[in-house]
Design a protein around this motif. Sequence first.
Motif, PDB file in Angstrom:
ATOM      1  N   HIS A  42       0.826  -1.215   0.000  1.00  6.10           N
ATOM      2  CA  HIS A  42       0.000   0.000   0.000  1.00  6.10           C
ATOM      3  C   HIS A  42       0.858   1.263   0.000  1.00  6.10           C
ATOM      4  CE1 HIS A  42      -4.125  -1.414  -0.005  1.00  6.10           C
ATOM      5  NE2 HIS A  42      -3.651  -2.494   0.600  1.00  6.10           N
ATOM      6  N   GLU A  63      10.595   2.642   5.529  1.00  7.01           N
ATOM      7  CA  GLU A  63      10.259   1.269   5.909  1.00  7.01           C
ATOM      8  C   GLU A  63      11.196   0.820   7.027  1.00  7.01           C
ATOM      9  OE1 GLU A  63       8.093  -1.324   5.491  1.00  7.01           O
ATOM     10  OE2 GLU A  63       9.502  -2.304   6.856  1.00  7.01           O
ATOM     11  N   ASN A  71       3.028  -7.665   5.890  1.00  2.00           N
ATOM     12  CA  ASN A  71       1.974  -8.575   5.440  1.00  2.00           C
ATOM     13  C   ASN A  71       2.019  -8.805   3.933  1.00  2.00           C
ATOM     14  OD1 ASN A  71       1.181  -8.656   8.050  1.00  2.00           O
ATOM     15  ND2 ASN A  71      -0.550  -7.258   7.820  1.00  2.00           N
ATOM     16  N   THR A  72       2.522  -7.813   3.201  1.00  4.00           N
ATOM     17  CA  THR A  72       2.557  -7.974   1.748  1.00  4.00           C
ATOM     18  C   THR A  72       3.371  -9.209   1.355  1.00  4.00           C
ATOM     19  OG1 THR A  72       2.240  -5.612   1.424  1.00  4.00           O
ATOM     20  CG2 THR A  72       3.211  -6.821  -0.422  1.00  4.00           C
ATOM     21  N   THR A  76      -1.335 -14.881   1.428  1.00  8.02           N
ATOM     22  CA  THR A  76      -1.596 -16.032   0.566  1.00  8.02           C
ATOM     23  C   THR A  76      -2.081 -15.600  -0.819  1.00  8.02           C
ATOM     24  OG1 THR A  76      -3.744 -16.174   1.623  1.00  8.02           O
ATOM     25  CG2 THR A  76      -2.049 -17.642   2.445  1.00  8.02           C
ATOM     26  N   GLY A  78      -4.578 -14.242  -2.381  1.00  8.51           N
ATOM     27  CA  GLY A  78      -5.890 -14.378  -3.014  1.00  8.51           C
ATOM     28  C   GLY A  78      -6.393 -13.021  -3.482  1.00  8.51           C
ATOM     29  N   VAL A 207      10.008   4.818  12.019  1.00  8.98           N
ATOM     30  CA  VAL A 207       9.497   6.056  12.601  1.00  8.98           C
ATOM     31  C   VAL A 207       9.257   5.817  14.088  1.00  8.98           C
ATOM     32  CG1 VAL A 207       7.584   7.695  12.610  1.00  8.98           C
ATOM     33  CG2 VAL A 207       8.511   6.852  10.434  1.00  8.98           C
ATOM     34  N   GLY A 367      -6.050  -7.312   2.341  1.00 10.22           N
ATOM     35  CA  GLY A 367      -5.652  -6.103   1.633  1.00 10.22           C
ATOM     36  C   GLY A 367      -4.642  -6.275   0.518  1.00 10.22           C
ATOM     37  N   PHE A 368      -4.205  -7.502   0.254  1.00 14.90           N
ATOM     38  CA  PHE A 368      -3.265  -7.684  -0.865  1.00 14.90           C
ATOM     39  C   PHE A 368      -3.978  -7.417  -2.181  1.00 14.90           C
ATOM     40  CE2 PHE A 368      -1.197 -10.445  -4.065  1.00 14.90           C
ATOM     41  CZ  PHE A 368       0.051  -9.851  -4.073  1.00 14.90           C
ATOM     42  N   LYS A 369      -5.174  -7.964  -2.305  1.00 16.54           N
ATOM     43  CA  LYS A 369      -5.967  -7.761  -3.525  1.00 16.54           C
ATOM     44  C   LYS A 369      -6.246  -6.290  -3.768  1.00 16.54           C
ATOM     45  CE  LYS A 369      -9.490  -9.996  -1.607  1.00 16.54           C
ATOM     46  NZ  LYS A 369      -9.176  -9.958  -0.155  1.00 16.54           N
TER      47      LYS A 369
HETATM   48  C1  LIG Z   1      -1.125 -14.911   6.567  1.00 14.10           C
HETATM   49  C2  LIG Z   1      -1.800 -13.827   5.772  1.00 14.10           C
HETATM   50  C3  LIG Z   1      -2.599 -14.164   4.683  1.00 14.10           C
HETATM   51  C4  LIG Z   1      -3.229 -13.185   3.935  1.00 14.10           C
HETATM   52  N1  LIG Z   1      -3.933 -13.541   2.819  1.00 14.10           N
HETATM   53  C5  LIG Z   1      -4.439 -12.591   2.008  1.00 14.10           C
HETATM   54  C6  LIG Z   1      -5.060 -12.957   0.784  1.00 14.10           C
HETATM   55  O1  LIG Z   1      -5.129 -14.153   0.425  1.00 14.10           O
HETATM   56  N2  LIG Z   1      -5.570 -11.971  -0.003  1.00 14.10           N
HETATM   57  C7  LIG Z   1      -5.491 -10.661   0.357  1.00 14.10           C
HETATM   58  O2  LIG Z   1      -5.986  -9.810  -0.383  1.00 14.10           O
HETATM   59  N3  LIG Z   1      -4.894 -10.270   1.515  1.00 14.10           N
HETATM   60  C8  LIG Z   1      -4.366 -11.203   2.354  1.00 14.10           C
HETATM   61  N4  LIG Z   1      -3.752 -10.837   3.524  1.00 14.10           N
HETATM   62  C9  LIG Z   1      -3.752  -9.413   3.920  1.00 14.10           C
HETATM   63  C10 LIG Z   1      -2.683  -8.621   3.196  1.00 14.10           C
HETATM   64  O3  LIG Z   1      -1.438  -9.267   3.321  1.00 14.10           O
HETATM   65  C11 LIG Z   1      -2.558  -7.218   3.807  1.00 14.10           C
HETATM   66  O4  LIG Z   1      -3.824  -6.620   3.958  1.00 14.10           O
HETATM   67  C12 LIG Z   1      -1.714  -6.299   2.916  1.00 14.10           C
HETATM   68  O5  LIG Z   1      -0.521  -6.927   2.530  1.00 14.10           O
HETATM   69  C13 LIG Z   1      -1.428  -5.028   3.669  1.00 14.10           C
HETATM   70  O6  LIG Z   1      -0.474  -4.264   2.955  1.00 14.10           O
HETATM   71  P1  LIG Z   1       0.160  -3.008   3.668  1.00 14.10           P
HETATM   72  O7  LIG Z   1       1.071  -2.380   2.702  1.00 14.10           O
HETATM   73  O8  LIG Z   1      -0.946  -2.200   4.260  1.00 14.10           O
HETATM   74  O9  LIG Z   1       0.929  -3.627   4.939  1.00 14.10           O
HETATM   75  P2  LIG Z   1       2.373  -4.318   5.079  1.00 14.10           P
HETATM   76  O10 LIG Z   1       2.765  -5.078   3.883  1.00 14.10           O
HETATM   77  O11 LIG Z   1       2.355  -5.027   6.401  1.00 14.10           O
HETATM   78  O12 LIG Z   1       3.337  -3.071   5.150  1.00 14.10           O
HETATM   79  C14 LIG Z   1       3.408  -2.220   6.276  1.00 14.10           C
HETATM   80  C15 LIG Z   1       4.862  -1.895   6.507  1.00 14.10           C
HETATM   81  O13 LIG Z   1       4.975  -0.886   7.503  1.00 14.10           O
HETATM   82  C16 LIG Z   1       6.192  -1.089   8.168  1.00 14.10           C
HETATM   83  N5  LIG Z   1       6.182  -0.357   9.440  1.00 14.10           N
HETATM   84  C17 LIG Z   1       5.467  -0.635  10.563  1.00 14.10           C
HETATM   85  N6  LIG Z   1       5.751   0.256  11.520  1.00 14.10           N
HETATM   86  C18 LIG Z   1       6.660   1.122  11.007  1.00 14.10           C
HETATM   87  C19 LIG Z   1       7.345   2.267  11.522  1.00 14.10           C
HETATM   88  N7  LIG Z   1       7.152   2.694  12.795  1.00 14.10           N
HETATM   89  N8  LIG Z   1       8.212   2.928  10.708  1.00 14.10           N
HETATM   90  C20 LIG Z   1       8.424   2.500   9.428  1.00 14.10           C
HETATM   91  N9  LIG Z   1       7.801   1.422   8.894  1.00 14.10           N
HETATM   92  C21 LIG Z   1       6.938   0.748   9.677  1.00 14.10           C
HETATM   93  C22 LIG Z   1       6.270  -2.598   8.324  1.00 14.10           C
HETATM   94  O14 LIG Z   1       7.600  -3.039   8.533  1.00 14.10           O
HETATM   95  C23 LIG Z   1       5.675  -3.090   7.014  1.00 14.10           C
HETATM   96  O15 LIG Z   1       6.645  -3.436   6.047  1.00 14.10           O
HETATM   97  C24 LIG Z   1      -3.109 -11.811   4.309  1.00 14.10           C
HETATM   98  C25 LIG Z   1      -2.323 -11.464   5.416  1.00 14.10           C
HETATM   99  C26 LIG Z   1      -1.648 -12.455   6.139  1.00 14.10           C
HETATM  100  C27 LIG Z   1      -0.796 -12.051   7.307  1.00 14.10           C
END
Ligand SMILES: Cc1cc2nc3c(=O)[nH]c(=O)nc-3n(C[C@H](O)[C@H](O)[C@H](O)COP(=O)(O)OP(=O)(O)OC[C@H]3O[C@@H](n4cnc5c(N)ncnc54)[C@H](O)[C@@H]3O)c2cc1C
Lengths: 415, 87
Positions: A42, A63, A71-72, A76, A78, A207, A367-369
């Motif tokens: 995201h 980061e 989580n990215t 899994t 989907g 941060v 939130g991956f989708k």
């Molecule tokens: C086991 C599992 C299975 C899933 N399966 C699916 C699926 O099948 N389909 C689907 O659509 N979604 C799925 N999801 C959900 C999906 O992975 C997340 O909703 C999505 O990846 C979120 O993306 P993001 O960029 O918001 O978060 P993230 O990828 O978690 O990125 C957030 C980043 O912020 C960083 N961060 C945190 N605090 C700080 C700080 N203080 N300073 C700097 N950086 C910081 C972290 O290190 C991290 O890298 C799944 C999640 C999990 C855990």
Amino acid sequence: MRYSIASLLRNALSYHEHWPQAWRSPAPKPRYEVVIIGGGGHGLATAYYLAKNHGITDIAVLEKGWIGGGNTGRNTTGIRSNYLHDASAAFYDYSVRLYEELSRTLNYNIMFSQRGLVSLMHSDAELAQADRLRNALHANGIETDFMTVADLAREIPLLDTSPDARYPVIGAVRQKRAGTARHDAVAWAYARAADGLGVHIIQDCAVRGIRREGDRVTALETTQGNIAAGRVAIAVAGHSSVLAEMAGFRLPIVSYALQAVVSEPLKPMLDTIVGSTAVHVYLTQSDKGELVIGASRDGYPSYAQRGSFGTVEDMMAAGLALFPTLGRVKLLRQWAGIVDVAPDASPIVSKTPVANLYISTGWGTGGFKAIPAGGVVFAHTIALDRPHALNERYGLDRFTSGRLMDENAAAAVRH
Amino acid sequence: MLILPCPWCGPREETEFACDGEVSSVSVDPATASDGAWADALHNRTNRKGMHREWWCHRRGCRQWFWIERDTATNQLRNSGLPGTES
Ligand SMILES: Cc1cc2nc3c(=O)[nH]c(=O)nc-3n(C[C@H](O)[C@H](O)[C@H](O)COP(=O)(O)OP(=O)(O)OC[C@H]3O[C@@H](n4cnc5c(N)ncnc54)[C@H](O)[C@@H]3O)c2cc1C
Ligand SMILES: [Zn+2]
């Protein structure tokens, strides 16, 4: 450098030793117009669309670990758009459409594979609910088809479709356009494309504090020094409440561990995503041959990226109930990510009580989708200080107005 | 797997219990609260990374409620007590 068959051949001739770095690793500048906290899908997609769609290129993505390590890189993968409510259907289907073009758009193979998602039904109540969902989806232009037990036996031969199965299957709904993608590739593709437009991607930079003057953020305290910012965007998934606390407000978010496992690699045996809400598990097979298995989140708030063994046991029991033939398959890895769950299981892409601070959270277990569409609408919200048409219903104000958007009951997988 | 100390049954595995989330730090009167204060009490959470107090019910056991202090990052457990002593 553009990736192409020509660049592949050229680099093959030099034994792949001269590929340029996909993105730079600059030292942070003292100030940026926009600072995005969190280098997951995201945060990176938001940086890309801010640059691409809004011409804002003075951006840093901070980061704390490595990009995609949250989580990215743990999900899994989907990707589907079978959501009940109109606003959700419009948002997630837009995301699926962006995924369909993403490898070309970003010049990076994200290995998007529209292998379909099959949601199994085990009771009359589920069939009735499935009719309602299918009609709602149809009205929103999202097609699904109904599969009989005979269809299932033919297309997923290893699924136990016998009437004396532990939880007999009586039909299924399939979204054919659903699929999977390579998770790291999505983070890397956005990182490379954003970097190409001038965005600074700064890894290993956590941060630790948010400096405010009145109702505005002025700077961030980070492990690589203070960084001033015109606008700040939070995209840190399970750590949203931690960042919100630094800025002085609370969120309607609870963090939970969500686990997944993969098996040892097997020969091709499953060419779609199969899930069951009632038995509660879903399985796909990765291109490496591993079965990728997921289920429900753990039962209590957690920032411990470890997960409960009870959840894994339940997941295995459910998987074996559907595919008894997998009884002797060994698991290779188990892991958890910390997911950000909102009370109505819908995301929050919103302005905040702090004037120049924005947040994208509540992506929870799904939130991956949403990464491509989430990036587009969050970039729009930050650039223009108002939501895009597709995230009007995703504001924090819905918790005060009471206009929640409950996708809990409607999701193809229970949250 | 957490081993939780039920005040009535002693240490039992986590799968016997249900967690009801953090002990709320806000209490409001719905009859007089503003929309904002009500939304805060109803939906917002501190969601602390670290030691916090939370509710558990020994659902598959004696069915009694209790609170416990747990570190959400390490799962270390500290004090616990019966309803009425949580705040
Ligand atoms: C086991 C599992 C299975 C899933 N399966 C699916 C699926 O099948 N389909 C689907 O659509 N979604 C799925 N999801 C959900 C999906 O992975 C997340 O909703 C999505 O990846 C979120 O993306 P993001 O960029 O918001 O978060 P993230 O990828 O978690 O990125 C957030 C980043 O912020 C960083 N961060 C945190 N605090 C700080 C700080 N203080 N300073 C700097 N950086 C910081 C972290 O290190 C991290 O890298 C799944 C999640 C999990 C855990
Ligand atoms: Zn008990």
